[in-house]
Motif scaffolding. Structure first.
Motif, short mmCIF file in Angstrom:
data_model
loop_
_atom_site.label_atom_id
_atom_site.label_comp_id
_atom_site.label_asym_id
_atom_site.label_seq_id
_atom_site.Cartn_x
_atom_site.Cartn_y
_atom_site.Cartn_z
N ALA A 205 -25.73 30.06 -59.14
CA ALA A 205 -26.53 29.25 -58.20
C ALA A 205 -25.93 27.86 -58.08
O ALA A 205 -25.77 27.32 -56.99
CB ALA A 205 -27.98 29.17 -58.66
N ASN A 206 -25.55 27.29 -59.21
CA ASN A 206 -24.97 25.94 -59.18
C ASN A 206 -23.69 25.92 -58.35
O ASN A 206 -23.50 25.03 -57.52
CB ASN A 206 -24.71 25.44 -60.61
N VAL A 207 -22.85 26.92 -58.56
CA VAL A 207 -21.58 26.95 -57.82
C VAL A 207 -21.85 27.17 -56.33
O VAL A 207 -21.33 26.46 -55.46
CB VAL A 207 -20.65 28.05 -58.39
N ALA A 208 -22.72 28.15 -56.01
CA ALA A 208 -22.97 28.49 -54.60
C ALA A 208 -23.62 27.32 -53.85
O ALA A 208 -23.22 26.99 -52.73
CB ALA A 208 -23.85 29.73 -54.51
N TYR A 209 -24.63 26.70 -54.47
CA TYR A 209 -25.32 25.60 -53.78
C TYR A 209 -24.39 24.40 -53.63
O TYR A 209 -24.45 23.69 -52.62
CB TYR A 209 -26.60 25.20 -54.55
N ALA A 210 -23.53 24.16 -54.62
CA ALA A 210 -22.62 23.02 -54.53
C ALA A 210 -21.53 23.29 -53.48
O ALA A 210 -21.20 22.41 -52.70
CB ALA A 210 -21.99 22.73 -55.89
N LEU A 211 -21.01 24.53 -53.45
CA LEU A 211 -19.97 24.85 -52.46
C LEU A 211 -20.50 24.72 -51.04
O LEU A 211 -19.76 24.40 -50.11
CB LEU A 211 -19.44 26.28 -52.69
N ALA A 212 -21.80 24.94 -50.87
CA ALA A 212 -22.39 24.88 -49.52
C ALA A 212 -22.60 23.44 -49.05
O ALA A 212 -22.96 23.21 -47.90
CB ALA A 212 -23.74 25.63 -49.52
N ARG A 213 -22.38 22.47 -49.94
CA ARG A 213 -22.64 21.07 -49.55
C ARG A 213 -21.39 20.38 -49.04
O ARG A 213 -20.31 20.53 -49.61
CB ARG A 213 -23.20 20.31 -50.76
N ASP A 214 -21.58 19.60 -47.97
CA ASP A 214 -20.44 18.89 -47.38
C ASP A 214 -19.89 17.80 -48.30
O ASP A 214 -18.69 17.55 -48.32
CB ASP A 214 -20.86 18.23 -46.05
N ASP A 215 -20.79 17.16 -49.08
CA ASP A 215 -20.33 16.00 -49.85
C ASP A 215 -19.51 16.40 -51.08
O ASP A 215 -18.57 15.70 -51.45
CB ASP A 215 -21.52 15.10 -50.25
N ILE A 216 -19.82 17.52 -51.71
CA ILE A 216 -19.11 17.87 -52.94
C ILE A 216 -18.40 19.24 -52.86
O ILE A 216 -17.58 19.55 -53.73
CB ILE A 216 -20.07 17.87 -54.16
N GLY A 217 -18.73 20.03 -51.84
CA GLY A 217 -18.19 21.39 -51.74
C GLY A 217 -16.66 21.43 -51.77
O GLY A 217 -16.07 22.16 -52.59
N PRO A 218 -15.98 20.68 -50.89
CA PRO A 218 -14.51 20.78 -50.85
C PRO A 218 -13.85 20.42 -52.19
O PRO A 218 -12.93 21.11 -52.63
CB PRO A 218 -14.13 19.77 -49.75
N GLU A 219 -14.36 19.36 -52.84
CA GLU A 219 -13.75 18.95 -54.11
C GLU A 219 -13.99 20.01 -55.18
O GLU A 219 -13.10 20.32 -55.99
CB GLU A 219 -14.35 17.61 -54.53
N LEU A 220 -15.20 20.58 -55.17
CA LEU A 220 -15.50 21.62 -56.16
C LEU A 220 -14.60 22.84 -55.93
O LEU A 220 -14.07 23.43 -56.88
CB LEU A 220 -16.98 22.03 -56.09
N ARG A 221 -14.43 23.21 -54.67
CA ARG A 221 -13.59 24.38 -54.35
C ARG A 221 -12.19 24.19 -54.92
O ARG A 221 -11.65 25.08 -55.58
CB ARG A 221 -13.56 24.60 -52.83
N ALA A 222 -11.65 23.00 -54.69
CA ALA A 222 -10.30 22.70 -55.20
C ALA A 222 -10.29 22.73 -56.73
O ALA A 222 -9.38 23.30 -57.35
CB ALA A 222 -9.85 21.33 -54.69
N GLY A 223 -11.33 22.17 -57.35
CA GLY A 223 -11.41 22.14 -58.81
C GLY A 223 -11.52 23.54 -59.39
O GLY A 223 -10.89 23.87 -60.40
N LEU A 224 -12.31 24.40 -58.73
CA LEU A 224 -12.48 25.77 -59.23
C LEU A 224 -11.17 26.55 -59.15
O LEU A 224 -10.84 27.33 -60.05
CB LEU A 224 -13.57 26.49 -58.42
N LYS A 225 -10.44 26.31 -58.05
CA LYS A 225 -9.14 27.01 -57.91
C LYS A 225 -8.25 26.66 -59.08
O LYS A 225 -7.56 27.51 -59.66
CB LYS A 225 -8.47 26.60 -56.60
N GLY A 226 -8.25 25.38 -59.47
CA GLY A 226 -7.46 24.93 -60.60
C GLY A 226 -7.89 25.60 -61.89
O GLY A 226 -7.06 26.01 -62.71
N LEU A 227 -9.20 25.77 -62.07
CA LEU A 227 -9.73 26.37 -63.29
C LEU A 227 -9.38 27.86 -63.40
O LEU A 227 -9.09 28.38 -64.47
CB LEU A 227 -11.25 26.26 -63.32
N ILE A 228 -9.45 28.54 -62.23
CA ILE A 228 -9.27 30.00 -62.26
C ILE A 228 -7.79 30.29 -62.09
O ILE A 228 -7.21 31.21 -62.46
CB ILE A 228 -10.13 30.67 -61.16
#
Ligand code: UTP
Length: 291
Positions: free
Chosen positions: A268-291
């Motif tokens: 839920a935390n990942v999905a709700y954050a990815l859906a947000r304009d303010d933090i979604g793009p940065e989180l997406r990039a960060g997750l790619k780095g992690l995985i």
């Protein structure tokens, strides 16, 4: 045709122990854990408010006083935000504050089960149909689940249960309903069973944690009959009520996150954050780095 009485009140049972989240839930209620920057309970109250609910009834227990504080005015905080010129933050906080008299809190003194928690709200609900929302279950969709249910209720009256499909081999973990048409958006419930033995489920539609119930449910809950796990279950009283009143299943087509489980909560935390304009793009990039 009888006109369905409006749904004005919603019950939120928040008295559970949250043992699956220990030690996080030792002093902090699990309903106050955050999905991004809002407590889980706030997301569910938002859903009810969007559906037109006017009165929010919380069934709390020991160590849950902070939930009451969360839905109250915080004078020092509001004054400090005003003094520091943080008008945007202040306006946001104030816009979400329930108006005076819109909330009620009652206590379930011992966690005897969901059915018992709902029964604790009987006097505050009174003799009118009401919504019941399980705060653990976040329903994510363009149109809020409770809005769909209230629309279905306005058309059909009676009792309503939100349902969604689960894989057949997982049905035994859930409350399952039998329906007249498993593909239809709204269908008549033909039966309900709590945690059916593998291979015996009447369908693959599980009860997702959103209900509209008629007040006669309280007379049945008052019997205090113990069911699965030795707890007083809401499903057992719904099965009784179904003998005299219609139940409808409203199929929910969005995504459900069970925030009572660690994986559901993290997703839920990942999905709700990815859906947000303010933090979604940065989180997406960060997750790619992690995985
Ligand atoms: P759960 O079955 O998730 O139980 O309750 P729980 O105690 O909160 O969590 P675990 O299993 O120990 O980790 C579903 C919902 O019903 C409420 C809970 O607060 C939760 O919102 N509930 C459950 C009550 O209010 N009272 C109860 O006696 C049981």
């Amino acid at each position: 045709m009888t006109i369905a009485r409006p749904i004005r009140k919603a019950v939120f049972p928040v008295a559970g122990l949250g043992t699956r989240f220990l030690p996080a839930t030792k002093a902090v209620p699990k309903e106050m854990l955050t999905v991004v920057d809002r407590p889980v309970i706030q997301h569910v109250v938002d859903e009810a408010r969007a559906a037109g609910i006017e009165h929010f009834i919380f069934v709390t227990g020991r160590n849950k006083a902070v939930i009451e504080d969360h839905f109250d005015s915080q004078f020092e905080l509001e004054r400090t935000l005003a003094e520091r010129g943080k008008q945007k933050e202040l306006a946001h906080l104030m816009s979400e504050l329930p108006a005076a008299g819109q909330t009620s809190f009652t206590r379930q003194q011992a966690p005897l089960g969901l059915g018992h928690a709902v029964w604790c709200a009987r006097d505050i609900v009174g003799n009118e149909p009401f919504a019941l929302l399980l705060p653990d279950m976040l329903h994510h969709a363009p149109k809020p689940c409770m809005t769909e249910m209230i629309e279905a209720y306005a058309e059909h009256g009676g009792n309503h249960i939100a349902v969604a499909p689960v894989p057949d081999d997982q049905a035994h973990q859930y409350g399952i309903v039998g329906v007249t048409d498993a593909q239809a958006k709204i269908s008549r419930v033909t039966g309900m069973v709590e945690k059916p033995k593998p291979g015996t489920a009447p369908s693959n539609l599980h009860i997702t944690g959103r209900y509209i119930l008629q007040p006669e449910i309280f007379e049945l809950l008052a019997r205090g009959q113990r069911g699965a796990g030795g707890e007083i279950q809401i499903t057992d009283s719904m099965i009784e009520l179904q003998k005299t009143q219609p139940f409808h299943a409203v199929r929910f087509d969005g995504t459900i996150y069970d925030c009572g489980s660690k994986i559901g909560f993290l997703m839920a935390n990942v999905a709700y954050a990815l859906a947000r304009d303010d933090i979604g793009p940065e989180l997406r990039a960060g997750l790619k780095g992690l995985i």
